[in-house]
Scaffold this motif. Structure first.
Motif, PDB file in Angstrom:
ATOM      1  N   TYR A  13       0.894  -1.158   0.000  1.00  0.00           N
ATOM      2  CA  TYR A  13       0.000   0.000   0.000  1.00  0.00           C
ATOM      3  C   TYR A  13       0.933   1.209   0.000  1.00  0.00           C
ATOM      4  O   TYR A  13       1.484   1.545   1.052  1.00  0.00           O
ATOM      5  N   PHE A  16       4.206   1.140   2.085  1.00  0.00           N
ATOM      6  CA  PHE A  16       4.097   0.094   3.107  1.00  0.00           C
ATOM      7  C   PHE A  16       3.964  -1.273   2.448  1.00  0.00           C
ATOM      8  O   PHE A  16       3.054  -1.496   1.646  1.00  0.00           O
ATOM      9  N   ALA A  18       2.900  -4.979   2.668  1.00  0.00           N
ATOM     10  CA  ALA A  18       1.996  -5.769   3.519  1.00  0.00           C
ATOM     11  C   ALA A  18       2.216  -7.272   3.369  1.00  0.00           C
ATOM     12  O   ALA A  18       1.936  -8.032   4.291  1.00  0.00           O
ATOM     13  N   ALA A  37      -3.110 -12.760  13.487  1.00  0.00           N
ATOM     14  CA  ALA A  37      -3.602 -11.636  14.285  1.00  0.00           C
ATOM     15  C   ALA A  37      -4.038 -10.486  13.381  1.00  0.00           C
ATOM     16  O   ALA A  37      -3.797 -10.508  12.168  1.00  0.00           O
ATOM     17  N   ASN A  38      -4.646  -9.472  13.975  1.00  0.00           N
ATOM     18  CA  ASN A  38      -5.005  -8.249  13.239  1.00  0.00           C
ATOM     19  C   ASN A  38      -3.781  -7.711  12.534  1.00  0.00           C
ATOM     20  O   ASN A  38      -2.723  -7.597  13.145  1.00  0.00           O
ATOM     21  N   GLY A  39      -3.956  -7.362  11.259  1.00  0.00           N
ATOM     22  CA  GLY A  39      -2.859  -6.726  10.535  1.00  0.00           C
ATOM     23  C   GLY A  39      -1.830  -7.687   9.978  1.00  0.00           C
ATOM     24  O   GLY A  39      -0.842  -7.263   9.381  1.00  0.00           O
ATOM     25  N   ALA A  40      -2.049  -8.993  10.127  1.00  0.00           N
ATOM     26  CA  ALA A  40      -1.064  -9.973   9.644  1.00  0.00           C
ATOM     27  C   ALA A  40      -0.973 -10.007   8.119  1.00  0.00           C
ATOM     28  O   ALA A  40       0.026 -10.460   7.559  1.00  0.00           O
ATOM     29  N   GLY A  41      -2.055  -9.558   7.455  1.00  0.00           N
ATOM     30  CA  GLY A  41      -2.041  -9.538   5.997  1.00  0.00           C
ATOM     31  C   GLY A  41      -3.056 -10.468   5.345  1.00  0.00           C
ATOM     32  O   GLY A  41      -3.051 -10.661   4.125  1.00  0.00           O
ATOM     33  N   LYS A  42      -3.976 -11.000   6.145  1.00  0.00           N
ATOM     34  CA  LYS A  42      -4.934 -11.978   5.633  1.00  0.00           C
ATOM     35  C   LYS A  42      -5.856 -11.371   4.575  1.00  0.00           C
ATOM     36  O   LYS A  42      -6.067 -11.939   3.509  1.00  0.00           O
ATOM     37  N   THR A  43      -6.419 -10.200   4.904  1.00  0.00           N
ATOM     38  CA  THR A  43      -7.320  -9.551   3.947  1.00  0.00           C
ATOM     39  C   THR A  43      -6.556  -9.128   2.697  1.00  0.00           C
ATOM     40  O   THR A  43      -7.072  -9.245   1.571  1.00  0.00           O
ATOM     41  N   THR A  44      -5.333  -8.683   2.879  1.00  0.00           N
ATOM     42  CA  THR A  44      -4.516  -8.290   1.726  1.00  0.00           C
ATOM     43  C   THR A  44      -4.278  -9.494   0.810  1.00  0.00           C
ATOM     44  O   THR A  44      -4.318  -9.363  -0.419  1.00  0.00           O
ATOM     45  N   ARG A  47      -7.474  -9.995  -1.110  1.00  0.00           N
ATOM     46  CA  ARG A  47      -7.637  -8.948  -2.133  1.00  0.00           C
ATOM     47  C   ARG A  47      -6.696  -9.182  -3.301  1.00  0.00           C
ATOM     48  O   ARG A  47      -7.020  -8.851  -4.441  1.00  0.00           O
ATOM     49  N   GLU A  85     -14.880  -9.098   3.709  1.00  0.00           N
ATOM     50  CA  GLU A  85     -14.983  -8.702   5.107  1.00  0.00           C
ATOM     51  C   GLU A  85     -16.016  -7.574   5.201  1.00  0.00           C
ATOM     52  O   GLU A  85     -16.034  -6.670   4.372  1.00  0.00           O
ATOM     53  N   GLU A 160     -13.277 -13.542   7.025  1.00  0.00           N
ATOM     54  CA  GLU A 160     -13.793 -13.280   8.388  1.00  0.00           C
ATOM     55  C   GLU A 160     -15.310 -13.331   8.461  1.00  0.00           C
ATOM     56  O   GLU A 160     -15.938 -12.368   8.920  1.00  0.00           O
ATOM     57  N   GLN A 192     -10.260 -15.507  12.217  1.00  0.00           N
ATOM     58  CA  GLN A 192      -9.478 -15.134  13.408  1.00  0.00           C
ATOM     59  C   GLN A 192      -9.648 -16.138  14.533  1.00  0.00           C
ATOM     60  O   GLN A 192      -8.791 -16.239  15.404  1.00  0.00           O
TER      61      GLN A 192
HETATM   62  P1  ATP Z   1      -7.529  -7.739  10.070  1.00  0.00           P
HETATM   63  O1  ATP Z   1      -7.856  -8.955  10.825  1.00  0.00           O
HETATM   64  O2  ATP Z   1      -7.381  -6.531  10.932  1.00  0.00           O
HETATM   65  O3  ATP Z   1      -8.388  -7.500   8.860  1.00  0.00           O
HETATM   66  P2  ATP Z   1      -5.478  -8.668   8.279  1.00  0.00           P
HETATM   67  O4  ATP Z   1      -4.622  -9.811   8.680  1.00  0.00           O
HETATM   68  O5  ATP Z   1      -6.577  -8.926   7.338  1.00  0.00           O
HETATM   69  O6  ATP Z   1      -6.032  -7.986   9.579  1.00  0.00           O
HETATM   70  P3  ATP Z   1      -4.684  -6.660   6.429  1.00  0.00           P
HETATM   71  O7  ATP Z   1      -5.992  -5.953   6.483  1.00  0.00           O
HETATM   72  O8  ATP Z   1      -4.360  -7.452   5.234  1.00  0.00           O
HETATM   73  O9  ATP Z   1      -4.507  -7.575   7.713  1.00  0.00           O
HETATM   74  O10 ATP Z   1      -3.550  -5.586   6.684  1.00  0.00           O
HETATM   75  C1  ATP Z   1      -2.165  -5.877   6.585  1.00  0.00           C
HETATM   76  C2  ATP Z   1      -1.374  -4.627   6.827  1.00  0.00           C
HETATM   77  O11 ATP Z   1      -1.623  -3.693   5.762  1.00  0.00           O
HETATM   78  C3  ATP Z   1      -1.744  -3.903   8.103  1.00  0.00           C
HETATM   79  O12 ATP Z   1      -0.567  -3.396   8.682  1.00  0.00           O
HETATM   80  C4  ATP Z   1      -2.648  -2.786   7.648  1.00  0.00           C
HETATM   81  O13 ATP Z   1      -2.529  -1.659   8.490  1.00  0.00           O
HETATM   82  C5  ATP Z   1      -2.103  -2.469   6.274  1.00  0.00           C
HETATM   83  N1  ATP Z   1      -3.169  -1.994   5.375  1.00  0.00           N
HETATM   84  C6  ATP Z   1      -4.300  -2.636   5.064  1.00  0.00           C
HETATM   85  N2  ATP Z   1      -5.039  -1.926   4.180  1.00  0.00           N
HETATM   86  C7  ATP Z   1      -4.345  -0.797   3.932  1.00  0.00           C
HETATM   87  C8  ATP Z   1      -4.565   0.353   3.105  1.00  0.00           C
HETATM   88  N3  ATP Z   1      -5.666   0.459   2.350  1.00  0.00           N
HETATM   89  N4  ATP Z   1      -3.622   1.314   3.124  1.00  0.00           N
HETATM   90  C9  ATP Z   1      -2.513   1.202   3.878  1.00  0.00           C
HETATM   91  N5  ATP Z   1      -2.236   0.145   4.661  1.00  0.00           N
HETATM   92  C10 ATP Z   1      -3.138  -0.841   4.701  1.00  0.00           C
END
Ligand code: ATP
Length: 233
Positions: A13, A16, A18, A37-44, A47, A85, A160, A192
């Motif tokens: 992103y 950053f 991810a 955990a939150n922010g691990a990158g699962k949603t990324t 996507r 999500e 999720e 999660q």
């Molecule tokens: P969650 O359970 O909170 O959804 P996750 O494992 O799905 O967590 P992601 O949402 O993939 O994690 O986020 C991975 C990293 O990328 C995190 O550090 C998040 O802050 C960052 N991130 C996610 N979306 C964006 C964005 N649109 N712009 C900048 N950084 C982002």
């Protein structure tokens, strides 16, 4: 050959980063769970597979073809559908209209139709003329799952699906998954809830800070190994 694979998948992103070289594989008929955990990158990761985030063509393989650079509509057309999500229903449309939207990208014949989605989640038939927003969270999640199924996907990506729902509702929703599998979908679940992930999947991948830190069949993973892959200590 795996049905769906990521190879050295990275994602950014802006400045950053991810994801750092994520390799996962999904075999035909399999259900895999991605935990972390939150922010691990699962949603990324989800996507990136679904074409919302673009990649190198060779970073995602589906049925042996490089799909990493295809846009989201082309990914849906090939048979990969996402339950996003937060459900992302169209608030002004009815339940039935929301479901029908799932057909636009890929109107192939298959097990899933309005009738079979209503059989899977009977409450949606009762509520079919209600706007999406008039539903409970669990019912909205059922619509989001049904909408994805309407494209008769070969791969279903679920991000999720239990988030924010009561345990009894989560149980009802997960009860539908054996039928979704039996109808032929291979499934990638982001979850999660570790216990839920271990229960529903054939294999689990754990992510931390944009990397896969552990993978294996649920029975092969010890509680300690999962804890350290999840938290890093
Ligand atoms: P969650 O359970 O909170 O959804 P996750 O494992 O799905 O967590 P992601 O949402 O993939 O994690 O986020 C991975 C990293 O990328 C995190 O550090 C998040 O802050 C960052 N991130 C996610 N979306 C964006 C964005 N649109 N712009 C900048 N950084 C982002």
């Amino acid at each position: 050959m795996a049905l769906l694979e990521t190879r050295g998948l990275t994602a950014r992103y802006g400045d950053f980063q991810a994801l750092f070289g994520v390799d996962i594989a999904l075999d035909e008929g399999e259900t895999i769970a991605i935990i972390g955990a939150n922010g691990a990158g699962k949603t990324t990761l989800m996507r990136s597979i679904s074409g919302i985030l673009a990649n190198q063509p060779e970073a995602v393989l589906f049925d042996g073809e490089e799909i990493g650079a295809l846009p989201a509509p082309d990914i849906v057309a090939r048979g990969i559908a996402m339950v996003p999500e937060g459900r992302k229903l169209f608030p002004s449309l009815s339940v039935e209209e929301n479901l029908l939207i799932g057909r636009y990208g890929r109107a192939v014949a298959g097990h899933w139709s309005l009738e079979s989605v209503y059989e899977l989640f009977p409450i949606l038939k009762e509520r079919r003329t209600n706007p999406g927003t008039a539903l409970s969270g669990g019912q909205q999640q059922m619509v989001a799952i049904g909408r994805a199924l309407m494209s008769n996907p070969r791969v279903l990506l679920c991000d999720e699906i239990s988030l924010g729902l009561a345990p009894v509702v989560i149980r009802d929703i997960y009860a539908a998954f054996p039928r979704i599998r039996a109808a032929g979908a291979s499934i990638v679940m982001v979850e999660q809830d570790i216990g839920q992930a271990l229960k529903v999947s054939d294999r689990v991948y754990c992510m931390m800070e944009g990397r896969i830190t552990l993978s294996g069949a649920p029975a092969a993973l010890t509680r300690e190994a999962i804890h350290s892959a999840y938290f890093g200590h």
